[in-house]
Write a protein that holds these residues in place. Structure first.
Motif, PDB file in Angstrom:
ATOM      1  N   LYS A 152      -6.145   7.865  -6.664  1.00  0.00           N
ATOM      2  CA  LYS A 152      -5.932   6.442  -6.357  1.00  0.00           C
ATOM      3  C   LYS A 152      -5.114   5.500  -7.105  1.00  0.00           C
ATOM      4  O   LYS A 152      -5.132   5.754  -8.373  1.00  0.00           O
ATOM      5  CB  LYS A 152      -7.461   5.833  -6.340  1.00  0.00           C
ATOM      6  CG  LYS A 152      -7.556   4.418  -5.563  1.00  0.00           C
ATOM      7  CD  LYS A 152      -9.031   4.177  -5.473  1.00  0.00           C
ATOM      8  CE  LYS A 152      -9.168   2.937  -5.008  1.00  0.00           C
ATOM      9  NZ  LYS A 152     -10.609   2.289  -4.760  1.00  0.00           N
ATOM     10  N   LYS A 156       0.259  -9.881  -2.002  1.00  0.00           N
ATOM     11  CA  LYS A 156      -0.538  -8.724  -1.319  1.00  0.00           C
ATOM     12  C   LYS A 156      -0.961  -7.639  -2.295  1.00  0.00           C
ATOM     13  O   LYS A 156      -0.575  -7.375  -3.246  1.00  0.00           O
ATOM     14  CB  LYS A 156       0.188  -7.944  -0.033  1.00  0.00           C
ATOM     15  CG  LYS A 156       1.446  -7.312  -0.466  1.00  0.00           C
ATOM     16  CD  LYS A 156       2.075  -6.378   0.468  1.00  0.00           C
ATOM     17  CE  LYS A 156       2.812  -7.704   1.438  1.00  0.00           C
ATOM     18  NZ  LYS A 156       3.667  -7.122   2.424  1.00  0.00           N
ATOM     19  N   ILE A 158      -2.039  -3.763  -2.531  1.00  0.00           N
ATOM     20  CA  ILE A 158      -2.021  -2.354  -2.001  1.00  0.00           C
ATOM     21  C   ILE A 158      -2.781  -1.327  -2.567  1.00  0.00           C
ATOM     22  O   ILE A 158      -2.611  -1.136  -3.810  1.00  0.00           O
ATOM     23  CB  ILE A 158      -0.230  -1.920  -1.920  1.00  0.00           C
ATOM     24  CG1 ILE A 158       0.264  -3.345  -1.100  1.00  0.00           C
ATOM     25  CG2 ILE A 158      -0.262  -0.632  -1.393  1.00  0.00           C
ATOM     26  CD1 ILE A 158       1.985  -2.855  -1.006  1.00  0.00           C
ATOM     27  N   THR A 159      -3.523  -0.423  -1.798  1.00  0.00           N
ATOM     28  CA  THR A 159      -4.130   0.562  -2.357  1.00  0.00           C
ATOM     29  C   THR A 159      -3.661   1.914  -1.769  1.00  0.00           C
ATOM     30  O   THR A 159      -3.260   1.870  -0.554  1.00  0.00           O
ATOM     31  CB  THR A 159      -5.641   0.267  -1.937  1.00  0.00           C
ATOM     32  OG1 THR A 159      -6.199  -0.958  -2.467  1.00  0.00           O
ATOM     33  CG2 THR A 159      -6.451   1.489  -2.693  1.00  0.00           C
ATOM     34  N   GLU A 174      -4.360   5.765  -1.625  1.00  0.00           N
ATOM     35  CA  GLU A 174      -5.164   7.149  -1.896  1.00  0.00           C
ATOM     36  C   GLU A 174      -4.736   8.450  -1.176  1.00  0.00           C
ATOM     37  O   GLU A 174      -4.158   8.276  -0.176  1.00  0.00           O
ATOM     38  CB  GLU A 174      -6.560   6.422  -1.274  1.00  0.00           C
ATOM     39  CG  GLU A 174      -7.376   5.457  -1.639  1.00  0.00           C
ATOM     40  CD  GLU A 174      -8.809   5.038  -1.065  1.00  0.00           C
ATOM     41  OE1 GLU A 174      -8.837   5.794  -0.070  1.00  0.00           O
ATOM     42  OE2 GLU A 174      -9.522   4.370  -1.483  1.00  0.00           O
ATOM     43  N   ARG A 206      -2.203   7.710   7.052  1.00  0.00           N
ATOM     44  CA  ARG A 206      -2.596   6.467   7.603  1.00  0.00           C
ATOM     45  C   ARG A 206      -1.889   5.410   6.902  1.00  0.00           C
ATOM     46  O   ARG A 206      -2.344   5.189   5.736  1.00  0.00           O
ATOM     47  CB  ARG A 206      -4.292   6.418   7.352  1.00  0.00           C
ATOM     48  CG  ARG A 206      -5.119   7.275   8.497  1.00  0.00           C
ATOM     49  CD  ARG A 206      -6.738   7.321   8.507  1.00  0.00           C
ATOM     50  NE  ARG A 206      -7.182   7.267   6.985  1.00  0.00           N
ATOM     51  CZ  ARG A 206      -7.446   8.291   6.473  1.00  0.00           C
ATOM     52  NH1 ARG A 206      -7.410   9.438   7.271  1.00  0.00           N
ATOM     53  NH2 ARG A 206      -7.791   8.196   5.134  1.00  0.00           N
ATOM     54  N   ILE A 207      -0.983   4.827   7.453  1.00  0.00           N
ATOM     55  CA  ILE A 207      -0.016   3.855   6.807  1.00  0.00           C
ATOM     56  C   ILE A 207       0.034   2.577   7.952  1.00  0.00           C
ATOM     57  O   ILE A 207       0.126   2.798   9.203  1.00  0.00           O
ATOM     58  CB  ILE A 207       0.995   4.052   6.508  1.00  0.00           C
ATOM     59  CG1 ILE A 207       1.841   4.751   7.481  1.00  0.00           C
ATOM     60  CG2 ILE A 207       0.873   5.226   5.133  1.00  0.00           C
ATOM     61  CD1 ILE A 207       3.441   5.222   6.954  1.00  0.00           C
ATOM     62  N   PRO A 208       0.165   1.333   7.380  1.00  0.00           N
ATOM     63  CA  PRO A 208       0.396   0.255   8.427  1.00  0.00           C
ATOM     64  C   PRO A 208       1.778   0.452   8.979  1.00  0.00           C
ATOM     65  O   PRO A 208       2.645   1.233   8.568  1.00  0.00           O
ATOM     66  CB  PRO A 208       0.392  -0.981   7.571  1.00  0.00           C
ATOM     67  CG  PRO A 208      -0.321  -0.650   6.240  1.00  0.00           C
ATOM     68  CD  PRO A 208       0.071   0.863   5.949  1.00  0.00           C
ATOM     69  N   GLY A 234      -3.637   7.642   2.513  1.00  0.00           N
ATOM     70  CA  GLY A 234      -3.979   6.341   2.867  1.00  0.00           C
ATOM     71  C   GLY A 234      -3.203   5.161   2.286  1.00  0.00           C
ATOM     72  O   GLY A 234      -3.263   5.252   0.917  1.00  0.00           O
ATOM     73  N   TYR A 292      -3.227   1.157   2.080  1.00  0.00           N
ATOM     74  CA  TYR A 292      -3.701   0.007   2.693  1.00  0.00           C
ATOM     75  C   TYR A 292      -3.532  -1.117   2.064  1.00  0.00           C
ATOM     76  O   TYR A 292      -3.287  -1.380   0.911  1.00  0.00           O
ATOM     77  CB  TYR A 292      -5.360  -0.009   2.388  1.00  0.00           C
ATOM     78  CG  TYR A 292      -6.113   1.511   2.749  1.00  0.00           C
ATOM     79  CD1 TYR A 292      -6.282   1.717   4.272  1.00  0.00           C
ATOM     80  CD2 TYR A 292      -6.270   2.486   1.882  1.00  0.00           C
ATOM     81  CE1 TYR A 292      -6.803   3.072   4.634  1.00  0.00           C
ATOM     82  CE2 TYR A 292      -6.768   3.832   2.490  1.00  0.00           C
ATOM     83  CZ  TYR A 292      -7.139   3.844   3.766  1.00  0.00           C
ATOM     84  OH  TYR A 292      -7.716   5.054   4.125  1.00  0.00           O
ATOM     85  N   VAL A 293      -3.228  -2.352   3.003  1.00  0.00           N
ATOM     86  CA  VAL A 293      -2.699  -3.551   2.342  1.00  0.00           C
ATOM     87  C   VAL A 293      -3.627  -4.563   2.603  1.00  0.00           C
ATOM     88  O   VAL A 293      -3.840  -4.796   3.893  1.00  0.00           O
ATOM     89  CB  VAL A 293      -1.228  -3.831   3.227  1.00  0.00           C
ATOM     90  CG1 VAL A 293      -0.536  -5.098   2.747  1.00  0.00           C
ATOM     91  CG2 VAL A 293      -0.316  -2.611   2.984  1.00  0.00           C
ATOM     92  N   GLU A 294      -3.897  -5.312   1.820  1.00  0.00           N
ATOM     93  CA  GLU A 294      -4.702  -6.567   1.896  1.00  0.00           C
ATOM     94  C   GLU A 294      -3.674  -8.088   1.509  1.00  0.00           C
ATOM     95  O   GLU A 294      -3.220  -8.086   0.285  1.00  0.00           O
ATOM     96  CB  GLU A 294      -5.833  -6.697   1.044  1.00  0.00           C
ATOM     97  CG  GLU A 294      -6.730  -7.717   1.184  1.00  0.00           C
ATOM     98  CD  GLU A 294      -7.989  -7.576  -0.033  1.00  0.00           C
ATOM     99  OE1 GLU A 294      -8.478  -8.614  -0.224  1.00  0.00           O
ATOM    100  OE2 GLU A 294      -8.153  -6.507  -0.525  1.00  0.00           O
TER     101      GLU A 294
END
Length: 282
Positions: A6, A14, A16-17, A19, A33-35, A61, A63-65
């Motif tokens: 991770k 933003k 970004i994580t 994994e 699994r990507i945006p 994966g 992940y964007v916040e």
């Protein structure tokens, strides 16, 4: 082998994580699994993962916040206004807020602005992916060392049991010979001693396990040599365990002697534990 890595990137606007999780598999099975805005870079990231991990059932994966006051989704004003006009003709209310609540739920009221991936941002993502892959590789290495230690212990256990088999083999032959002499004497019939000895030698040769002992010893040594090489030898180790099992089974079928059969059962138990663990490295 299993593993998990991770990495978390904190960018100006933003978080970004990244994994990466892997389970054992003979081939590479990668699920990503990507945006949607990063789809154009998916192939490059997949190639990076495939080169690093080579095989396994891998889940990736991204992940964007959003942490700043920006969003990729905007209200489609023209569409919303048109919906409100239509709603006025079929709805009795004159309150604008109520019409707006209904219009905003209609299709196409929101539009997503697809922005190009910033190269600086993507370079940061590649660095984070490399960190995650390094973490998962370290995880795998640690697990591999633990498995190697367990394999060596169990192979040595089988070797120790083989030494006990070798030690009691003369006793076994003597016991079998005495048992046959006793069986013949109980027949209360006169037998030709020379003929009997010839038949006895032939019978004992059928229970001779000299070749099996030598082959089993060689297979155990080959297993240890193979596991100490730097190559990926999961399949080869599987083949060697099959040969080890074949020799152990033959010794068991020929033993005809309870103490030796007990040792064979213990060897089979150790071998089964090795086979179970080998499933994690094939």
């Amino acid at each position: 082998m299993t593993g998990f890595g991770k990495s978390i990137l904190q960018l100006p606007t933003k978080k970004i994580t990244i994994e990466v999780k892997s389970l054992n598999s003979k081939n590479l099975d990668l699920n990503a699994r990507i945006p949607s805005q990063y789809r154009e870079k998916e192939l490059e990231m997949r190639n990076t993962i495939a080169k690093a991990l080579e095989r396994g059932k891998v889940d990736f994966g991204l992940y964007v916040e959003i942490t700043a006051e920006e969003t990729s989704t905007q209200i489609n004003e023209a569409v919303v206004q048109d919906y409100m006009k239509q709603l006025k003709t079929i709805h009795s209310t004159s309150e604008t807020l109520e019409l707006l609540k209904m219009a905003i739920r209609m299709p196409d009221s929101l539009k997503t602005i697809r922005a190009e991936v910033d190269e600086t941002e993507f370079n940061a993502i590649k660095g984070g992916l490399s960190d995650a892959l390094e973490a998962i590789e370290n995880y795998r290495i640690d697990e591999g060392k633990a498995l190697e230690k367990d394999f060596i212990i169990r192979i040595n256990n089988i070797g120790d049991l083989l030494e006990k088999v070798i030690q009691i083999d003369p006793e076994r032959i003597k016991a079998v010979r005495e048992r046959l002499h006793k069986a013949v004497s109980e027949l209360k019939e006169q037998v030709d001693e020379n003929r009997f000895e010839q038949e006895l030698v032939y019978y004992l040769e059928k229970f001779d396990i000299t070749e099996e002992k030598v082959r089993l010893s060689n297979h155990l040594e080959y297993f240890t040599t193979t596991i100490n090489t730097k190559d990926s030898n999961g399949k080869k180790l599987g083949f060697i365990t099959q040969e080890i099992g074949r020799e152990i089974n033959t010794i068991g079928s020929k033993s005809n002697y309870a103490p030796m059969q007990q040792l064979v059962v213990q060897m089979k138990d150790e071998l089964e534990k090795i086979k179970e663990q080998l499933l994690n490295i094939l």
